[in-house]
Write an enzyme that holds these catalytic residues in place. Structure first.
Site, PDB file in Angstrom:
ATOM      1  N   HIS A 110     -43.337 -47.683 -21.188  1.00 27.04           N
ATOM      2  CA  HIS A 110     -42.568 -47.853 -19.953  1.00 27.04           C
ATOM      3  C   HIS A 110     -43.462 -48.388 -18.971  1.00 27.04           C
ATOM      4  O   HIS A 110     -42.838 -49.074 -17.942  1.00 27.04           O
ATOM      5  CB  HIS A 110     -41.929 -46.291 -19.614  1.00 27.04           C
ATOM      6  CG  HIS A 110     -42.874 -45.536 -18.878  1.00 27.04           C
ATOM      7  ND1 HIS A 110     -43.605 -44.600 -19.404  1.00 27.04           N
ATOM      8  CD2 HIS A 110     -43.501 -45.565 -17.677  1.00 27.04           C
ATOM      9  CE1 HIS A 110     -44.281 -43.956 -18.858  1.00 27.04           C
ATOM     10  NE2 HIS A 110     -44.422 -44.290 -17.595  1.00 27.04           N
ATOM     11  N   ASP A 165     -43.501 -43.595 -26.664  1.00 23.85           N
ATOM     12  CA  ASP A 165     -43.770 -44.223 -25.235  1.00 23.85           C
ATOM     13  C   ASP A 165     -45.322 -44.669 -25.229  1.00 23.85           C
ATOM     14  O   ASP A 165     -45.933 -44.250 -24.343  1.00 23.85           O
ATOM     15  CB  ASP A 165     -43.330 -43.043 -24.340  1.00 23.85           C
ATOM     16  CG  ASP A 165     -43.580 -43.840 -22.945  1.00 23.85           C
ATOM     17  OD1 ASP A 165     -43.471 -45.000 -22.804  1.00 23.85           O
ATOM     18  OD2 ASP A 165     -43.804 -43.131 -21.851  1.00 23.85           O
ATOM     19  N   SER A 187     -49.216 -42.919 -15.249  1.00 18.09           N
ATOM     20  CA  SER A 187     -48.808 -43.228 -16.615  1.00 18.09           C
ATOM     21  C   SER A 187     -49.699 -44.343 -17.346  1.00 18.09           C
ATOM     22  O   SER A 187     -49.934 -45.463 -16.938  1.00 18.09           O
ATOM     23  CB  SER A 187     -47.332 -43.848 -16.454  1.00 18.09           C
ATOM     24  OG  SER A 187     -46.507 -42.992 -15.988  1.00 18.09           O
TER      25      SER A 187
END
Length: 468
Positions: free
Chosen positions: A122, A152, A226
């Site tokens: 993402h 992911d 992230s």
């Protein structure tokens, strides 16, 4: 006597001193090292600094740039309006303004020689340009090697020399209470370090990713973290920071990281094929509930995944698995839920052979299955709550070609409302196949107490238990 006592005290002092020295040496080897400086009283100060000096150069900042078309007045999309004001289509395309946006995330170098960088899917999804920034100020344009949206993760490659990589740990050895350090780029501030412990393992059912087996930590994982590194005190990569649980934003002490063992399965395939080729068992499954456990007579075993459907010609079908089997182990590892079974199978490659242990009529059986390629649109997991009510208020009719009993209506006042829904196809009762309403009624009349229904709902199948 005094000399003997003094000799004993001296021996005690030397022993304690030796033990302290060994303890400090062990800490230093475990990367909980010490500053060379001492405090005012001559004591060494414990610190993570030596470990971070080796890890920080391997953690990078990732900036992505995306070109977006700005929404226009909807009148410009009306052909009549364009003709009225004589706006040709070619000019219309020129009038569409575009905006270049930038976002920031984190990544970690896992192969210094080849310039391989690991981050989240993402973070780079939809990006036109990806820039990797090093701790020493160097910037490189990255090439996207491949991604795995279901886990992911994304794998990038940069053409650079004198890089530092982080060693991969065995995340299976992690335990709740282990200390971990999160390194990343929160809020775009630049490289930042936070510490905490592993507060839970194997977190699933969060609905964040397709395959979930998260490490939960209270180390602050804020927006921008992230793709960053979650390392142990030896500076080894145990996970990839990916999500936070914070309804109001920021961090509330609940962060999630992808275990590196789980990520490595996808990384290896991306580097080899440029994509992930997952194997498929070919079953539709649901969690084993206490009611289903009683219905399938599995005794005290209250955890597992119930097979609600076996696809014809699938790996499961060829191996001999059957509808109603309760999967309790895969390759010797306990299966407690349908999500665990989905992870165990979905992270295997096409052609891998697995050993599936099931409970069938209370007896343990083992089957070897060779995983096939995932077919488009194939159902993998179904979930549904079991019922504790009878069929009062439910209208049934024969399905076409004797395929079962169709639920045509469920009264709002019926206790089965919300359990069975219009359009459900009941294909078996108490593990006996039914072709029409007459056969269904005969089985019901001869059954006492609980009913075990196998229901097809859309593209999934599930078991429903009805009790008086």
């Amino acid at each position: 006597m005094t000399n003997q006592f003094q000799t004993f005290r001296t021996s005690q002092y030397l022993l304690v001193k030796a033990l302290v020295f060994c303890f400090l040496a062990t800490l230093a080897q475990g990367s909980l090292a010490f500053f060379p400086q001492e405090d005012g009283e001559g004591r060494a100060l414990p610190s993570l600094a030596p470990m971070l000096k080796t890890v920080n150069p391997a953690v990078v900042n990732i900036s992505t740039y995306t070109t977006q078309t700005v929404r226009q007045n909807p009148l410009l999309n009306d052909p009549f309006f364009r003709r009225f004001f004589n706006v040709p289509d070619q000019q219309m395309q020129q009038l569409q303004p575009q905006r270049r946006t930038q976002s920031a995330g984190s990544g970690v170098i896992i192969d210094a020689e080849k310039g391989i960088v690991l981050t989240n899917h993402h973070v780079v999804n939809g990006a036109d340009e990806i820039t990797v920034s090093m701790e020493d100020g160097r910037n490189y344009t990255a090439t996207l090697v491949g991604t795995d949206p279901d886990v992911d993760i994304a794998v990038l490659k940069i053409d650079a020399k004198n890089l530092h990589s982080v060693k991969l740990a065995d995340s299976e050895k992690l335990e709740v209470g282990d200390y971990v350090v999160a390194i990343g780029n929160p809020f775009g501030l630049g490289q930042t370090v936070t510490t905490g412990i592993v507060s839970a393992l194997g977190r699933t059912g969060l609905g964040i990713e397709g395959y979930e087996n998260f490490i939960q930590t209270d180390a602050s994982i804020n927006p921008g973290n992230s793709g960053g590194a979650l390392v142990n005190l030896r500076g080894e990569l145990v996970g990839v920071n990916t999500a936070i649980l914070a309804p109001s934003g920021g961090n509330v002490g609940i962060g999630f990281a992808i275990p590196i063992n789980m990520a490595k399965v996808s990384i290896d395939q991306i580097l080899e094929h440029g994509e992930v080729r997952r194997g498929q068992l070919g079953v539709v499954i649901q969690d084993l509930t206490s009611e289903l456990a009683d219905a399938f007579k599995v005794g005290k075993h209250q955890r597992g995944a119930v097979i609600a459907e076996v696809q014809s010609g699938s790996a499961a079908d060829k191996a001999g698995l059957q509808v109603g089997d309760v999967v309790v182990e895969v390759d010797g590892k306990e299966i407690r839920s349908s999500a665990q079974l989905r992870n165990a199978v979905g992270l295997k490659r096409v052609g891998d052979r697995i050993l599936v242990t099931v409970l069938r009529e209370g007896k343990r059986k083992e089957y070897r299955a060779e995983l096939a390629a995932v077919s488009a649109g194939a159902a993998v997991v179904a979930s549904g709550d079991s019922s504790s009510d009878l069929l009062q208020g439910v209208t049934l009719r024969d399905a076409e070609n004797g395929q079962g009993v169709l639920v045509t209506a469920v009264a709002n006042t019926a206790e089965a409302s919300g359990k069975l829904v219009q359009g459900d196809l009941i294909v078996s009762v108490n593990q006996r196949r039914v072709g029409d309403v007459k056969q269904f009624s005969e089985i019901m009349s001869s059954s006492k107490g609980r009913l075990l229904l196998r229901v097809l709902r859309g593209q999934m199948a599930l078991w429903v238990v009805l009790q008086p």
